[in-house]
Design a protein around this motif. Structure first.
Motif, PDB file in Angstrom:
ATOM      1  N   ASN A 215      25.369 -40.202   1.825  1.00 58.75           N
ATOM      2  CA  ASN A 215      23.986 -39.554   2.438  1.00 58.75           C
ATOM      3  C   ASN A 215      22.935 -40.756   2.714  1.00 58.75           C
ATOM      4  O   ASN A 215      21.776 -40.536   2.966  1.00 58.75           O
ATOM      5  CB  ASN A 215      23.302 -38.420   1.836  1.00 58.75           C
ATOM      6  CG  ASN A 215      22.761 -38.793   0.441  1.00 58.75           C
ATOM      7  OD1 ASN A 215      23.259 -39.709  -0.150  1.00 58.75           O
ATOM      8  ND2 ASN A 215      21.808 -38.093   0.044  1.00 58.75           N
ATOM      9  N   LYS A 332      18.999 -41.631   4.846  1.00 58.85           N
ATOM     10  CA  LYS A 332      18.559 -40.509   3.826  1.00 58.85           C
ATOM     11  C   LYS A 332      17.238 -40.096   4.389  1.00 58.85           C
ATOM     12  O   LYS A 332      16.923 -38.830   3.957  1.00 58.85           O
ATOM     13  CB  LYS A 332      18.465 -40.891   2.416  1.00 58.85           C
ATOM     14  CG  LYS A 332      18.319 -39.963   1.309  1.00 58.85           C
ATOM     15  CD  LYS A 332      18.416 -40.526   0.143  1.00 58.85           C
ATOM     16  CE  LYS A 332      18.274 -39.678  -1.164  1.00 58.85           C
ATOM     17  NZ  LYS A 332      18.297 -40.247  -2.339  1.00 58.85           N
ATOM     18  N   ASN A 333      16.494 -41.014   4.714  1.00 51.86           N
ATOM     19  CA  ASN A 333      15.019 -40.465   5.354  1.00 51.86           C
ATOM     20  C   ASN A 333      15.214 -39.347   6.537  1.00 51.86           C
ATOM     21  O   ASN A 333      14.278 -38.532   6.241  1.00 51.86           O
ATOM     22  CB  ASN A 333      14.418 -41.657   5.884  1.00 51.86           C
ATOM     23  CG  ASN A 333      14.375 -42.762   5.016  1.00 51.86           C
ATOM     24  OD1 ASN A 333      14.220 -42.593   3.996  1.00 51.86           O
ATOM     25  ND2 ASN A 333      14.271 -43.968   5.656  1.00 51.86           N
ATOM     26  N   VAL A 334      16.201 -39.177   7.212  1.00 52.08           N
ATOM     27  CA  VAL A 334      16.474 -38.067   8.111  1.00 52.08           C
ATOM     28  C   VAL A 334      17.296 -36.994   7.475  1.00 52.08           C
ATOM     29  O   VAL A 334      16.913 -35.843   7.816  1.00 52.08           O
ATOM     30  CB  VAL A 334      17.263 -38.873   9.421  1.00 52.08           C
ATOM     31  CG1 VAL A 334      17.459 -37.612  10.188  1.00 52.08           C
ATOM     32  CG2 VAL A 334      16.306 -39.817  10.047  1.00 52.08           C
ATOM     33  N   ALA A 336      17.213 -35.877   4.521  1.00 49.66           N
ATOM     34  CA  ALA A 336      16.465 -35.055   3.517  1.00 49.66           C
ATOM     35  C   ALA A 336      15.566 -33.924   4.130  1.00 49.66           C
ATOM     36  O   ALA A 336      15.550 -33.175   3.507  1.00 49.66           O
ATOM     37  CB  ALA A 336      15.494 -36.005   2.885  1.00 49.66           C
ATOM     38  N   GLN A 337      15.499 -34.150   5.680  1.00 48.92           N
ATOM     39  CA  GLN A 337      14.912 -33.203   6.462  1.00 48.92           C
ATOM     40  C   GLN A 337      15.729 -31.964   6.869  1.00 48.92           C
ATOM     41  O   GLN A 337      15.360 -30.709   7.085  1.00 48.92           O
ATOM     42  CB  GLN A 337      14.198 -33.844   7.564  1.00 48.92           C
ATOM     43  CG  GLN A 337      13.125 -34.748   7.524  1.00 48.92           C
ATOM     44  CD  GLN A 337      12.847 -35.531   8.865  1.00 48.92           C
ATOM     45  OE1 GLN A 337      12.714 -34.597   9.572  1.00 48.92           O
ATOM     46  NE2 GLN A 337      12.673 -36.646   8.544  1.00 48.92           N
ATOM     47  N   HIS A 338      16.980 -32.180   6.734  1.00 50.01           N
ATOM     48  CA  HIS A 338      18.035 -30.949   6.909  1.00 50.01           C
ATOM     49  C   HIS A 338      19.096 -30.891   5.711  1.00 50.01           C
ATOM     50  O   HIS A 338      20.454 -31.454   5.954  1.00 50.01           O
ATOM     51  CB  HIS A 338      18.603 -31.526   8.252  1.00 50.01           C
ATOM     52  CG  HIS A 338      17.833 -31.738   9.418  1.00 50.01           C
ATOM     53  ND1 HIS A 338      17.311 -30.707  10.013  1.00 50.01           N
ATOM     54  CD2 HIS A 338      17.496 -32.910   9.718  1.00 50.01           C
ATOM     55  CE1 HIS A 338      16.556 -31.180  11.117  1.00 50.01           C
ATOM     56  NE2 HIS A 338      16.558 -32.413  10.893  1.00 50.01           N
ATOM     57  N   PRO A 339      18.638 -30.543   4.571  1.00 48.19           N
ATOM     58  CA  PRO A 339      19.518 -30.455   3.262  1.00 48.19           C
ATOM     59  C   PRO A 339      20.928 -29.862   3.612  1.00 48.19           C
ATOM     60  O   PRO A 339      21.916 -30.276   2.901  1.00 48.19           O
ATOM     61  CB  PRO A 339      18.617 -29.956   2.280  1.00 48.19           C
ATOM     62  CG  PRO A 339      17.785 -29.426   2.948  1.00 48.19           C
ATOM     63  CD  PRO A 339      17.677 -29.989   4.336  1.00 48.19           C
ATOM     64  N   SER A 371      21.389 -41.053  13.165  1.00 48.65           N
ATOM     65  CA  SER A 371      20.304 -40.120  12.531  1.00 48.65           C
ATOM     66  C   SER A 371      19.029 -40.300  12.956  1.00 48.65           C
ATOM     67  O   SER A 371      18.453 -39.476  13.365  1.00 48.65           O
ATOM     68  CB  SER A 371      20.688 -40.491  11.178  1.00 48.65           C
ATOM     69  OG  SER A 371      21.714 -39.988  10.266  1.00 48.65           O
ATOM     70  N   PRO A 376      21.315 -36.164  12.893  1.00 46.96           N
ATOM     71  CA  PRO A 376      21.759 -36.390  11.510  1.00 46.96           C
ATOM     72  C   PRO A 376      22.900 -36.754  11.323  1.00 46.96           C
ATOM     73  O   PRO A 376      23.791 -35.760  11.709  1.00 46.96           O
ATOM     74  CB  PRO A 376      21.019 -35.409  10.974  1.00 46.96           C
ATOM     75  CG  PRO A 376      19.942 -34.786  11.838  1.00 46.96           C
ATOM     76  CD  PRO A 376      20.616 -35.023  13.143  1.00 46.96           C
TER      77      PRO A 376
END
Length: 418
Positions: A215, A332-334, A336-339, A371, A376
Motif C-alpha cells: 500500500n 499511501k497518501n491516497v 489512506a483516504q479509502h481504508p 492513485s 486508488p
C-alpha cells in the motif's frame, strides 16, 4: 472457496503462452506504445476475452486493453473495481525467444538453467524458495528473462475473468480489466483512460511473495545537474581548461554512500545517478531521488547541490544548474483516504488461505500514478521473483492463489455493499 464446481485453473497454460510473446519496452522510443510488439500480446488477450463472452474487450491505438465484466448481483450499489497488470517486460534483459520450463515438485535443490548452466537458481540466494518445496516452479531456460514480471499478473487476471464467467454463483459487481504497455519504462498509464475505466478502486497484480499486499511506494523526483566548464585546445589548456566531464566525475565520486541505493534498504531513501552525458564544455548528470516521505525529497536534492558546490569551488570559472521535477508520489497518501480498499484486499488474501502481509515497495507501480489520477490502486502479489534477470521464477501454486485472491475480492466488495 465454495463454488458449485471445483476451480479448473487455466493460469499456468495462459502464462506459458504469454511469456513466449516478446513484449519488451524501449525507453529510447518516442512512440506510444514504445514497441509495436507489445500489441501482439494485447491482441491475443482481446481474442481470449471475446472467446470467454466478454464482448466489449478491445485494444486501443496506444496498446491498452480494456474489458468489462457485467455485474451479476441484485445489489445496486456495489462499487466498480478494476484489476490491472502490465504487458511489457523490462529492457534490462532479453525477452526474445523465451523458453519457459516447468520444474515439477521442487525439492530444494539448485535449479540449473539448461541453455546457460552458469545460471543457477539457489535457495540460499532466493530465500522464498524455502516456501516452495513440493510446488511447481517455472523458469526461463537461461538466455532470457522469464517475463513473470508481469505476465504472471496478466495470466492471473485472465484466469480470474474465465472463472467469473464460468462460475455465475460468484456474485460480484461490475469488474473492469486494464492491461497496460510500457510500465517498465515509467510510462504505463500515460494514456490510460480513467473515465473509460470508471472504477472506484483498482488492484494492480504486480507484487512478489504470496500473501504480500503493498500500500506504499516511494515518492519520486528526477533531477538534472548541468555543468558548464571551460573548453580550450588541449595542447594549450594549462591554466585555462575546466573540463565539465571531469567535474561531473568528481561530483559522482563525492556522493555519500549512505544515500545511495547500494547501501540503503527498508524505509531509507536514496539519490542515484542514472545517466551521464557531456563534453569538455558542458556535461549533464541525470538523477533519480527516492524516499517514502515527500518532505525528504528536497533535502536529498540539497545533498546533490551541496556536493556540487564543494566540487565546483575548485574550478573558479565553471558553474552548474540543478533542475528537479516530480515523477510520482507515494500511493499511501491516497489509499489512506479509502481504508476499505486495502482492508478488503487483506481479507481476500486471508480467505485464499494465506497469511496477509502489508508491505512497502522500494519502487513504484502503475498503481502509484493511477492513485493520483483518481483511481486508488494498491498492489497485490503475483508471485514473481528475481524479476528483470535470467534467474526470474514463479510458482504455479502462487499464481493459483493470486487467482483465488482476485475472486475473493470480487465477492467481498459485493458482500459488503448494501
Amino acid at each position: 472457496m465454495d463454488f458449485n464446481t471445483p476451480i479448473n485453473f487455466s493460469v499456468t497454460d495462459r502464462f506459458l503462452r504469454y511469456v513466449q510473446i516478446d513484449t519488451q519496452s524501449d525507453p529510447s522510443s518516442p512512440t506510444i506504445p514504445s514497441t509495436e510488439k507489445q500489441k501482439d500480446l494485447g491482441r491475443l488477450l482481446v481474442q481470449e476475452l471475446l472467446e470467454m463472452g466478454i464482448t466489449n474487450a478491445h485494444l486501443d491505438e496506444y496498446g491498452y486493453v480494456y474489458a468489462t465484466i457485467a455485474a451479476n448481483t441484485n445489489k445496486a450499489n456495489v462499487p466498480v473495481i478494476c484489476f490491472c497488470s502490465h504487458m511489457d517486460t523490462a529492457p534490462d534483459c532479453s525477452g526474445t525467444g523465451v523458453r519457459p520450463i516447468v520444474h515439477k515438485k521442487y525439492n530444494g535443490a539448485d535449479i540449473v538453467l539448461p541453455d546457460d548452466p552458469s545460471q543457477v537458481i539457489k535457495m540460499a540466494e532466493h530465500i522464498d524458495l524455502k516456501n516452495q518445496i513440493g510446488n511447481d516452479i517455472i523458469t526461463a531456460s537461461g538466455n532470457t528473462l522469464l517475463g513473470a514480471d508481469n505476465k504472471a499478473g496478466v495470466a492471473e487476471i485472465m484466469d480470474a475473468c474465465y472463472q467469473l464467467v464460468s462460475h455465475p454463483e460468484i456474485k460480484h459487481g461490475t469488474i473492469k480489466i486494464l492491461f497496460t504497455p510500457d510500465e517498465e519504462i515509467g510510462r504505463g498509464v500515460d494514456k490510460a483512460d480513467i473515465a473509460k475505466i470508471g472504477a472506484f478502486a483498482c488492484y494492480t497484480m504486480d507484487g512478489e511473495s504470496a500473501g504480500n499486499m503493498e500500500n506504499e511506494t516511494f515518492s519520486a523526483d528526477g533531477a538534472k545537474l548541468t555543468i558548464y566548464g571551460v573548453s580550450s585546445h588541449p595542447g594549450f589548456a594549462k591554466g585555462k581548461m575546466e573540463s565539465a566531464i571531469k567535474i561531473a566525475g568528481q561530483i559522482v565520486a563525492a556522493l555519500p554512500d549512505d544515500l545511495s541505493p547500494e547501501f540503503t534498504e527498508g524505509m531509507q531513501g536514496f539519490v542515484h545517478p542514472v545517466n551521464i552525458e557531456g563534453h569538455v564544455e558542458t556535461a549533464t548528470i541525470d538523477f533519480i531521488i527516492r524516499d517514502f516521505a515527500d518532505e525528504k525529497l528536497p533535502l536529498h536534492a540539497n545533498v546533490i547541490r551541496g556536493v556540487a558546490d564543494n566540487v565546483i569551488k575548485r574550478f573558479p570559472n565553471a558553474h552548474y544548474s540543478l533542475e528537479t521535477y516530480e515523477q510520482y508520489r507515494n500511493m499511501k497518501n491516497v489509499l489512506a483516504q479509502h481504508p476499505q480498499i486495502v482492508e478488503y484486499g487483506m481479507e481476500a488474501i486471508r480467505r485464499a488461505g494465506l497469511e496477509a502481509r502489508l508491505c512497502s515497495i522500494r519502487g513504484g507501480t502503475d498503481g502509484s500514478r493511477l492513485s493520483f489520477m483518481g483511481l486508488p490502486s494498491p498492489n497485490i502479489f503475483a508471485g514473481e521473483h528475481a524479476f528483470h534477470s535470467k534467474q526470474e521464477w514463479v510458482s504455479v501454486q502462487d499464481m493459483q492463489k493470486a487467482v483465488e485472491t482476485i475472486l475473493h475480492l470480487c465477492m467481498i466488495w459485493e458482500e459488503k455493499s448494501l
